[in-house]
Design an enzyme around this catalytic site. Sequence first.
Site, mmCIF file in Angstrom:
data_model
loop_
_atom_site.group_PDB
_atom_site.id
_atom_site.type_symbol
_atom_site.label_atom_id
_atom_site.label_comp_id
_atom_site.label_asym_id
_atom_site.label_seq_id
_atom_site.Cartn_x
_atom_site.Cartn_y
_atom_site.Cartn_z
ATOM 1 N N GLU A 65 11.996 -87.432 65.348
ATOM 2 C CA GLU A 65 11.485 -87.395 66.340
ATOM 3 C C GLU A 65 11.168 -88.576 67.326
ATOM 4 O O GLU A 65 11.768 -88.745 68.331
ATOM 5 C CB GLU A 65 10.239 -86.902 66.542
ATOM 6 C CG GLU A 65 10.274 -85.094 65.897
ATOM 7 C CD GLU A 65 10.924 -84.415 66.567
ATOM 8 O OE1 GLU A 65 11.099 -84.575 67.434
ATOM 9 O OE2 GLU A 65 12.079 -83.472 65.724
ATOM 10 N N HIS B 107 14.665 -89.790 68.647
ATOM 11 C CA HIS B 107 15.050 -89.293 69.857
ATOM 12 C C HIS B 107 14.244 -90.411 71.569
ATOM 13 O O HIS B 107 14.959 -89.959 71.827
ATOM 14 C CB HIS B 107 14.110 -87.775 69.855
ATOM 15 C CG HIS B 107 15.612 -86.642 69.711
ATOM 16 N ND1 HIS B 107 16.565 -86.610 69.751
ATOM 17 C CD2 HIS B 107 15.404 -85.655 68.389
ATOM 18 C CE1 HIS B 107 17.283 -85.893 68.657
ATOM 19 N NE2 HIS B 107 16.502 -84.903 68.380
ATOM 20 N N GLU C 273 22.097 -85.215 68.232
ATOM 21 C CA GLU C 273 20.697 -84.464 66.650
ATOM 22 C C GLU C 273 21.825 -85.765 65.540
ATOM 23 O O GLU C 273 20.235 -86.272 64.900
ATOM 24 C CB GLU C 273 21.020 -83.273 66.137
ATOM 25 C CG GLU C 273 20.446 -82.629 67.715
ATOM 26 C CD GLU C 273 19.424 -82.695 67.241
ATOM 27 O OE1 GLU C 273 18.559 -83.247 66.413
ATOM 28 O OE2 GLU C 273 18.118 -82.003 68.863
#
Length: 254
Positions: A128, A131, A186
């Site tokens: 996370e 990102h 991703e």
Amino acid sequence: MKNKAYILLGWLLVATPMATYAQSVGQAVMEGLASITLSDQQVAQLSRQAVQQMDTQNPVAGPSDPYTQRLNRIVRRHRTVSGIPINYKVYKVKDVNAFATADGSVRVFQGLMDIMSDSELLAIMGHEIGHVVNKDTRDAMKSALRRSAFINLGASQGGAIGALSRSQATALANGLYSASFSRRQETEADDYSYTFLRKNGYNVLALASSFEKLAKLSGGSGGGRVAEIVSSHPDSQKRAQRIRDRARRDGVRR
């Protein structure tokens, strides 16, 4: 009006056909400006307001809650990553999910914490955070702006943005929550997590085992309680195998 950026998104004019035509053309122009003129700082400010609205709409674990204490213990070394302050909270929700926003907010769902070990949770946190560092969350916010209700930003380029109304913040929050990343993004976030784990002396194979748990729970269909976290992601089992293959090439052992 000089040096002001006014962004009008998703606002419907109910008037003459000419007004409707002008509005549609103007909206297309302003949507373009939403992507071009907003600075990273402004995007982070908007993201902070949106995630604060999410926090009011979900049961947030308090500071003395065992879930908060566990998460704080897991991430205690990683309150700032790549110069970005990271703030973590737990949603007391049974869904298996986690997400991050462009301001460095990371939200973890109780359902995810219930099925992951500490090492696996840290691996997911690395993903996370990846990102955020890779600016995927910035691009997701810009996309949410284009889809959101009317937003009027009267701030100078690179300056502070005023407070959003509750409806505006809710619209952005919903847009962010429904955002999905590309398979390339991703994969890059997976790679970031792998490097993050290895650099900090953690077990990189925890990232693979976290994906294997998600694959098992989803039954290969992406449905049920893990729909949110896997529905737009590459196949979890393939992601796990990719990490194991990389670890083998790197000579990593358990």
